[in-house]
Design an enzyme around this catalytic site. Structure first.
Site, mmCIF file in Angstrom:
data_model
loop_
_atom_site.group_PDB
_atom_site.id
_atom_site.type_symbol
_atom_site.label_atom_id
_atom_site.label_comp_id
_atom_site.label_asym_id
_atom_site.label_seq_id
_atom_site.Cartn_x
_atom_site.Cartn_y
_atom_site.Cartn_z
ATOM 1 N N LYS A 54 11.976 -14.605 -59.857
ATOM 2 C CA LYS A 54 11.584 -15.272 -60.507
ATOM 3 C C LYS A 54 10.719 -14.767 -61.303
ATOM 4 O O LYS A 54 10.683 -14.184 -62.269
ATOM 5 C CB LYS A 54 11.860 -16.718 -60.921
ATOM 6 C CG LYS A 54 13.073 -18.081 -61.106
ATOM 7 C CD LYS A 54 13.035 -19.267 -60.542
ATOM 8 C CE LYS A 54 13.873 -20.036 -59.869
ATOM 9 N NZ LYS A 54 14.025 -21.023 -59.389
ATOM 10 N N GLN A 98 10.449 -26.146 -57.690
ATOM 11 C CA GLN A 98 11.627 -25.322 -57.054
ATOM 12 C C GLN A 98 11.536 -26.272 -56.880
ATOM 13 O O GLN A 98 10.897 -27.050 -55.571
ATOM 14 C CB GLN A 98 11.352 -23.905 -56.108
ATOM 15 C CG GLN A 98 12.081 -23.200 -55.652
ATOM 16 C CD GLN A 98 13.197 -22.553 -56.621
ATOM 17 O OE1 GLN A 98 12.943 -22.636 -57.506
ATOM 18 N NE2 GLN A 98 14.694 -22.365 -55.502
ATOM 19 N N ASP A 121 13.489 -25.871 -66.828
ATOM 20 C CA ASP A 121 14.469 -26.238 -66.078
ATOM 21 C C ASP A 121 15.516 -27.438 -66.477
ATOM 22 O O ASP A 121 16.536 -27.570 -66.456
ATOM 23 C CB ASP A 121 14.153 -26.874 -64.890
ATOM 24 C CG ASP A 121 14.445 -26.341 -63.658
ATOM 25 O OD1 ASP A 121 15.424 -24.980 -63.636
ATOM 26 O OD2 ASP A 121 13.422 -26.039 -62.699
HETATM 27 N N1 GUN Z 1 16.393 -24.769 -56.472
HETATM 28 C C1 GUN Z 1 17.698 -24.229 -56.752
HETATM 29 N N2 GUN Z 1 18.302 -23.387 -57.933
HETATM 30 C C2 GUN Z 1 16.718 -24.269 -58.818
HETATM 31 C C3 GUN Z 1 16.887 -24.375 -59.646
HETATM 32 O O1 GUN Z 1 17.884 -23.320 -60.857
HETATM 33 N N3 GUN Z 1 15.851 -25.197 -60.805
HETATM 34 C C4 GUN Z 1 14.616 -24.938 -59.867
HETATM 35 N N4 GUN Z 1 13.823 -25.822 -60.464
HETATM 36 N N5 GUN Z 1 15.464 -25.300 -58.281
HETATM 37 C C5 GUN Z 1 16.163 -24.741 -57.894
#
Ligand code: GUN
Length: 298
Positions: A54, A98, A121
């Protein structure tokens, strides 16, 4: 007949180029640099990989990336205090904590502490409520990416039977709302659904997001249906020499489904790459809304 394989990697790469173009315009016209803050608690190896990707993709798109790492022993209060700080930072337009978080931290409390307009998100209850009621909120990245690929493939989806297998807050439920908005007839199936095979056989669109390796059998797929496989499961398999190896499989029995479907996403290389590309897009959308700037077209 073998299905067309939907190339999520190429789709995501094109979307990232489009987002980088948006960022260029925002910088030149308004001096606006969208900023994304990613918070990682602990040392979960998969989460570390996601966060690294990311961070890299955010910078490649020309945006500011702020990474915050916290010890696994951090208290909920300390994490909430960081979220509050990011909520008030005008350079931060998107906040992503995350998941999963360590067991002693209440995930829902943390998500709901994020300012809804910075919740890139789309997990905040305000955003899920807005999606359910037709309002303008932030939409979860993975289902939004799936709908982009479906629209590209199918165009108008009005009246199509869409079956979603899996009812998570992150994928299944928002996916249902998005496909309803596209005028699909939506069925939500899950682990307790009876005669799942018969339900899936009716589907023009199958979205599998249940987290069970190859649960959706290839012979359940209606000829010509479009199959979106959100699952990423690591399974152990013996090769011809009897050596145990791990490989990634989706929630759909790909090798057989590919013979019936009209189009299908592979695992890996299907839905996965789209999630980060849409996250970047959501960050641009969030930055424009927060600063009152019109979002450039892609
Ligand atoms: N953990 C795995 N995929 C995601 C996601 O798309 N967003 C977040 N915040 N955590 C994750």
């Amino acid at each position: 007949m073998s299905a067309d394989v939907i190339d999520g990697k190429a789709f995501a790469a094109a979307l990232k180029v489009g987002v980088a173009g948006q960022v260029n315009i925002l910088k030149e016209k308004y001096g606006l640099i969208p900023g994304l803050a990613v918070v990682l608690v602990g040392e979960d190896p998969a989460s570390q990989v996601y966060v690294r990707n990311k961070n890299k993709s955010t910078k490649e798109a020309g945006m500011n990336s702020y990474e915050h790492r916290m010890e696994p022993s951090v208290s909920e209060a300390e994490l909430l205090s960081l979220v509050a700080e990011l909520n008030h930072d005008p350079a931060v337009h998107g906040i992503l904590v995350q998941l999963p978080l360590p067991k002693h931290i209440n995930e829902a409390a943390v998500i709901d502490a994020i300012a809804p307009e910075k919740d890139v998100d789309g997990f905040h209850v305000i955003n899920s409520g807005l999606l359910a009621t037709g309002g303008r909120g932030m939409v979860p990245c993975t289902p939004l990416g799936c709908v982009m690929m479906l629209k590209d493939r199918l165009g108008d989806m009005s009246g199509l039977n869409a079956v979603i297998v899996g009812r998570s807050n992150i994928v299944g439920k928002p996916m249902a709302q998005l496909l309803l908005n596209e005028n699909c007839t939506v069925t939500m199936a899950h682990s307790r659904t009876r005669e799942l095979d018969a339900v899936v056989r009716r589907a023009d669109i199958v979205v599998a997001a249940v987290g069970v390796p190859e649960l959706v059998k290839g012979n359940w797929i209606k000829p010509g249906a479009t199959v979106i496989d959100v699952g990423i499961n690591r399974v152990e398999k013996e090769d011809e020499q009897g050596v145990k190896k791990t490989r990634l499989v989706g929630d759909v029995e790909y090798d057989k489904a590919v013979q019936n479907a009209g189009a299908i996403t592979p695992v890996p290389g299907g839905v996965g790459p789209m999630t980060i590309a849409v996250l970047l897009k959501n960050t641009v959308t969030a930055a424009c809304r927060q600063t009152g700037v019109e979002e450039p077209e892609i």
